[in-house]
Design an enzyme around this catalytic site. Sequence first.
Site, PDB file in Angstrom:
ATOM      1  CD  GLU A   1      15.533  62.006  46.515  1.00 48.85           C
ATOM      2  OE1 GLU A   1      15.656  62.242  47.878  1.00 48.85           O
ATOM      3  OE2 GLU A   1      14.746  60.898  46.264  1.00 48.85           O
ATOM      4  CG  HIS A   2      19.133  59.740  45.186  1.00 48.26           C
ATOM      5  ND1 HIS A   2      17.884  59.492  45.748  1.00 48.26           N
ATOM      6  CD2 HIS A   2      19.694  60.169  46.287  1.00 48.26           C
ATOM      7  CE1 HIS A   2      17.910  59.587  46.940  1.00 48.26           C
ATOM      8  NE2 HIS A   2      19.028  60.007  47.341  1.00 48.26           N
TER       9      HIS A   2
ATOM     10  CD  GLU B   1      12.142 103.948  37.673  1.00 47.85           C
ATOM     11  OE1 GLU B   1      11.952 104.115  38.739  1.00 47.85           O
ATOM     12  OE2 GLU B   1      12.489 102.812  37.209  1.00 47.85           O
TER      13      GLU B   1
ATOM     14  CG  HIS C   1      12.899  55.131  50.799  1.00 45.12           C
ATOM     15  ND1 HIS C   1      13.198  55.790  52.101  1.00 45.12           N
ATOM     16  CD2 HIS C   1      14.121  55.329  50.030  1.00 45.12           C
ATOM     17  CE1 HIS C   1      14.423  55.925  52.227  1.00 45.12           C
ATOM     18  NE2 HIS C   1      14.937  55.876  51.143  1.00 45.12           N
TER      19      HIS C   1
ATOM     20  CG  ASP D   1      20.623  57.687  51.047  1.00 47.07           C
ATOM     21  OD1 ASP D   1      20.237  58.669  50.395  1.00 47.07           O
ATOM     22  OD2 ASP D   1      19.860  56.350  50.479  1.00 47.07           O
TER      23      ASP D   1
ATOM     24  CB  SER E   1      13.259  58.178  48.099  1.00 48.33           C
ATOM     25  OG  SER E   1      14.621  57.926  47.811  1.00 48.33           O
TER      26      SER E   1
ATOM     27  CD  GLN F   1      17.087  55.618  46.893  1.00 49.83           C
ATOM     28  OE1 GLN F   1      16.281  56.664  47.097  1.00 49.83           O
ATOM     29  NE2 GLN F   1      18.069  55.432  47.233  1.00 49.83           N
TER      30      GLN F   1
ATOM     31  CG  HIS G   1      12.971 107.240  44.338  1.00 49.10           C
ATOM     32  ND1 HIS G   1      11.722 107.358  44.748  1.00 49.10           N
ATOM     33  CD2 HIS G   1      13.356 106.006  44.669  1.00 49.10           C
ATOM     34  CE1 HIS G   1      11.423 106.030  45.262  1.00 49.10           C
ATOM     35  NE2 HIS G   1      12.350 105.115  45.001  1.00 49.10           N
TER      36      HIS G   1
END
Length: 455
Positions: free
Chosen positions: A348-349, A436, A284, A382, A259, A281, A441
């Site tokens: 992340e944050h 092509e 964690h 959170d 985190s 944070q 096709h």
Amino acid sequence: MSLKIRRIDCARDDAREAIASLRRELSPKGNVVSPEGRARTVAVFGEPLTPPQVVERICEHVADRGLDAVLDYTRKLDKVDLKPAEVRVSAEELDEAHRKADPEYLATIARIRENVLTYQRAILNRDVHVEPKPGIRLGLRYTPLRRVGVCIPGGAAAYPSTLLMTVVPAQAAGVQEIAVVVPPTKFGGYNPELLAACRELGVDEVYRVGGAQAVAALAYGVDGIPPVDKIVGPGNLFVALAKKHVYGEVDIDSIAGPSEVVLIADASADPRYIAADLISQAEHSPGASIMLTWTPGLIDKVQAALEEALATLDRGDLARDSLERFGALIECVDEHQAVALSNMFAPEHLHVSTADPERLLPGLTIAGAIFLGHLTPVALGDYAAGPSHVLPTSGTARWASGLSANDFLRRSSLIGVDAHGLAALAPDVQRLADVEGLTAHRWSVDVRLNRADRS
């Protein structure tokens, strides 16, 4: 004890290398492992393998030996000797945990579930139908994945919040089968609050396995745990690398690392609030916490607030270790440099703790989730606001996004034409097929044109 957090002055010549070093440590290739994790690696494998080497061995063994390998690594890594019948949490255990749970706690889970459902359903992708020209019908249809696996951490703390932020978006998308894996610990598969939350959310498939072995079990399938189509949820570095290893066998949400938060602060910010956000944070463990400011003297005030708070918090020692290993207080030349550094970190944050956060918002283009204002701590996201807290870490927000209900949907294109639509598109198809050299096709169009002409 004085906090030994790194301090970087962007006006100094060595600032560029200091920031580059910090970015390397926080990258997905970094060795962000707790001291306990490193010790377990040596004890289990007899040598100091790198995390990718550890994960490769575990995943290969689970793919070859199935549940036996899962139980073997559970004994060696988690120090828990599970019998095959004990891997899945029984319905009776879930019922008992729910029956004994505090009613106010269950009411909290129910309220947060409603918050998350409201948000996730509001952003859910809808089917699209268009008719760009007469006779041409196009569309995009969304259908939910059949079966997903959810990883819930349970090493250092219990995380019913992560259960909410992963399971509920999947439910909002319409996923019918949700398998939850959680380590066999007092914070995981034996945590009554977590089990009660599972029952409250209607999750009845819960397995007491964690780490890389749990990811491998979900991806390959083992006796008693059918394979899934997608694996989501955060975890330590070994979980993240295991998800990377099995990607392709199954889909994953992201390769999430520890985190992290980047906090941009000006003179109006309260140093106590900043310290609280950085520590929240860091606790964690590991967790990365970085402050960016251009206000002279604010770093000194924040460091003092950090030291005061760390001395009183229950997880202060864990947070201190993270702050000293992966934290930084960075003094920028001005707000423009702070914005540029934030985008470079791709956090992340991102918490914008300034007098007018909306003014900086247009320039802040890279972040998993952005929290605006002094009164909006990351903890609101959170736990309760509505967006999932499963977010891209380690700089991957440059290209990845946070988990949402839309990640549990698959897209299918819809194309249908009548004779008029076929005639309108045919010339361009024929021309490209000729270029092509794909004659079949062209023929698949020609044969239908001839039939359409006759009709």
